[in-house]
Design an enzyme around this catalytic site. Structure first.
Site, PDB file in Angstrom:
ATOM      1  N   ALA A   1       8.029  -1.620   4.193  1.00  0.00           N
ATOM      2  CA  ALA A   1       8.562  -2.763   4.941  1.00  0.00           C
ATOM      3  C   ALA A   1       7.564  -3.079   6.057  1.00  0.00           C
ATOM      4  O   ALA A   1       6.734  -2.239   6.416  1.00  0.00           O
ATOM      5  CB  ALA A   1       9.927  -2.432   5.535  1.00  0.00           C
TER       6      ALA A   1
ATOM      7  N   SER B   1       0.821  -1.214   0.000  1.00  0.00           N
ATOM      8  CA  SER B   1       0.000   0.000   0.000  1.00  0.00           C
ATOM      9  C   SER B   1       0.856   1.267   0.000  1.00  0.00           C
ATOM     10  O   SER B   1       0.542   2.241  -0.690  1.00  0.00           O
ATOM     11  CB  SER B   1      -0.958  -0.004   1.194  1.00  0.00           C
ATOM     12  OG  SER B   1      -0.231  -0.138   2.398  1.00  0.00           O
TER      13      SER B   1
ATOM     14  N   LYS C   1       6.001   0.546  12.370  1.00  0.00           N
ATOM     15  CA  LYS C   1       6.872  -0.484  11.790  1.00  0.00           C
ATOM     16  C   LYS C   1       8.226  -0.577  12.501  1.00  0.00           C
ATOM     17  O   LYS C   1       9.016  -1.469  12.192  1.00  0.00           O
ATOM     18  CB  LYS C   1       7.105  -0.197  10.296  1.00  0.00           C
ATOM     19  CG  LYS C   1       5.837   0.020   9.461  1.00  0.00           C
ATOM     20  CD  LYS C   1       5.183  -1.281   9.118  1.00  0.00           C
ATOM     21  CE  LYS C   1       3.967  -1.161   8.221  1.00  0.00           C
ATOM     22  NZ  LYS C   1       4.222  -0.951   6.829  1.00  0.00           N
TER      23      LYS C   1
ATOM     24  N   GLU D   1      12.025  -8.067  -5.114  1.00  0.00           N
ATOM     25  CA  GLU D   1      12.269  -6.984  -4.144  1.00  0.00           C
ATOM     26  C   GLU D   1      13.739  -6.975  -3.701  1.00  0.00           C
ATOM     27  O   GLU D   1      14.385  -5.934  -3.671  1.00  0.00           O
ATOM     28  CB  GLU D   1      11.345  -7.127  -2.931  1.00  0.00           C
ATOM     29  CG  GLU D   1       9.891  -6.816  -3.270  1.00  0.00           C
ATOM     30  CD  GLU D   1       8.959  -6.889  -2.070  1.00  0.00           C
ATOM     31  OE1 GLU D   1       9.400  -7.224  -0.973  1.00  0.00           O
ATOM     32  OE2 GLU D   1       7.764  -6.605  -2.263  1.00  0.00           O
TER      33      GLU D   1
ATOM     34  N   GLY E   1       7.949  -8.817   2.802  1.00  0.00           N
ATOM     35  CA  GLY E   1       7.474 -10.018   2.124  1.00  0.00           C
ATOM     36  C   GLY E   1       6.065 -10.466   2.409  1.00  0.00           C
ATOM     37  O   GLY E   1       5.680 -11.565   2.020  1.00  0.00           O
TER      38      GLY E   1
HETATM   39  C1  5RP Z   1       5.684  -6.591   0.225  1.00  0.00           C
HETATM   40  C2  5RP Z   1       6.322  -5.796   1.312  1.00  0.00           C
HETATM   41  C3  5RP Z   1       5.648  -4.525   1.706  1.00  0.00           C
HETATM   42  O1  5RP Z   1       6.516  -3.477   1.422  1.00  0.00           O
HETATM   43  C4  5RP Z   1       5.332  -4.570   3.175  1.00  0.00           C
HETATM   44  O2  5RP Z   1       4.466  -5.655   3.414  1.00  0.00           O
HETATM   45  C5  5RP Z   1       4.663  -3.264   3.645  1.00  0.00           C
HETATM   46  O3  5RP Z   1       3.397  -3.145   3.075  1.00  0.00           O
HETATM   47  P1  5RP Z   1       2.490  -1.861   3.308  1.00  0.00           P
HETATM   48  O4  5RP Z   1       3.169  -0.706   2.643  1.00  0.00           O
HETATM   49  O5  5RP Z   1       1.193  -2.220   2.644  1.00  0.00           O
HETATM   50  O6  5RP Z   1       2.358  -1.632   4.795  1.00  0.00           O
HETATM   51  O7  5RP Z   1       7.351  -6.144   1.833  1.00  0.00           O
HETATM   52  O8  5RP Z   1       6.382  -7.771  -0.017  1.00  0.00           O
END
Ligand code: 5RP
Length: 228
Positions: A86, A31, A124, A106, A98
């Site tokens: 991340a 996102s 995070k 990635e 991931g």
């Molecule tokens: C996908 C990832 C994304 O960057 C991670 O899950 C973060 O997602 P979001 O921006 O939706 O919080 O590693 O493989």
């Protein structure tokens, strides 16, 4: 009318503002990465010239729908900056990624880029990788049981990731299965090396020594930058 941006949009905008003419830009998945793609597309409409390379089918389609110029990875030997989100980030810039099942591309983009800008909000930030999420480990489908045994021998516990409807297993863009594994509190660099050395593991979600800057959306100021 002034539209208020949410935290993810603010870091995404900050990262897009740093892109310069003629850069090759890696597009992440998720996102936050989607917000970055939107902000970059707006800058392109404003006259910015850049080429993008996507980390997944989802980000390829998103960039295409917004008219961003794209090139596929096999035509590139160098990327200027890779921008992605991340799931977890420690103080020493080790990442967990991931949840989107596209780890292979990635990590390739993160490694091939001169700069890797990671976009997160405060939620995070963690003391240790694996604090909030299991570690995703992409495995060759035929090897998953043997890999699971090897990971259990390393102190891990986990299972195959189910698919969205819960009637089968999730598959990555490259046809791998994913083991979501929790490990006892342990040295993450040693675990990274052990996973890299486990036969049958295609890729995993621990990213060490790759992020060059972490952009953190903050309540009080716009964005905090932590650079290497
Ligand atoms: C996908 C990832 C994304 O960057 C991670 O899950 C973060 O997602 P979001 O921006 O939706 O919080 O590693 O493989």
């Amino acid at each position: 009318m002034l539209v208020e941006l949410n935290a993810k949009q603010r870091v995404a905008q900050h990262a897009a503002d740093l892109i310069e003419n003629d850069m090759v830009v890696g597009l992440g998945t998720g996102s936050t990465a989607n917000y970055f793609i939107e902000a970059l597309a707006k800058r392109q409409q404003g006259g910015l010239r850049c080429t993008t390379v996507a980390s997944s089918i989802v980000s390829t389609l998103k960039a295409k729908s917004l008219g961003l110029s794209q090139v596929s990875m096999e035509h590139l030997s160098h990327i200027d900056v890779y921008v992605d989100g991340a799931d977890e980030v420690t103080e020493d810039k080790v990442l967990l990624k991931g949840r989107g099942s596209d780890l292979v591309r990635e990590k390739l983009l993160a490694r091939a880029s001169s700069e890797f800008h990671v976009l997160i909000d405060q939620s995070k930030l963690v003391d240790r990788i694996g604090q909030n999420y299991p570690i995703p480990i992409e495995v060759m489908p035929f090897a998953w049981q043997l890999v699971l045994r090897s990971l259990e021998a390393l102190g891990g516990q986990g299972k195959l990731r189910p698919n969205a409807s819960g009637d089968g297993f999730a598959m990555t863009s490259h046809g791998s299965l994913v083991l979501d594994m929790a490990f006892e509190e342990r040295d993450i660099l040693a675990l990274d090396s052990a996973l890299n050395a486990t036969p049958g593991v295609v890729e995993h979600g621990i990213f060490t020594g790759l992020a060059t800057a972490i952009f953190i959306a903050d309540e009080s100021v716009d964005v905090i930058e932590q650079r290497r």
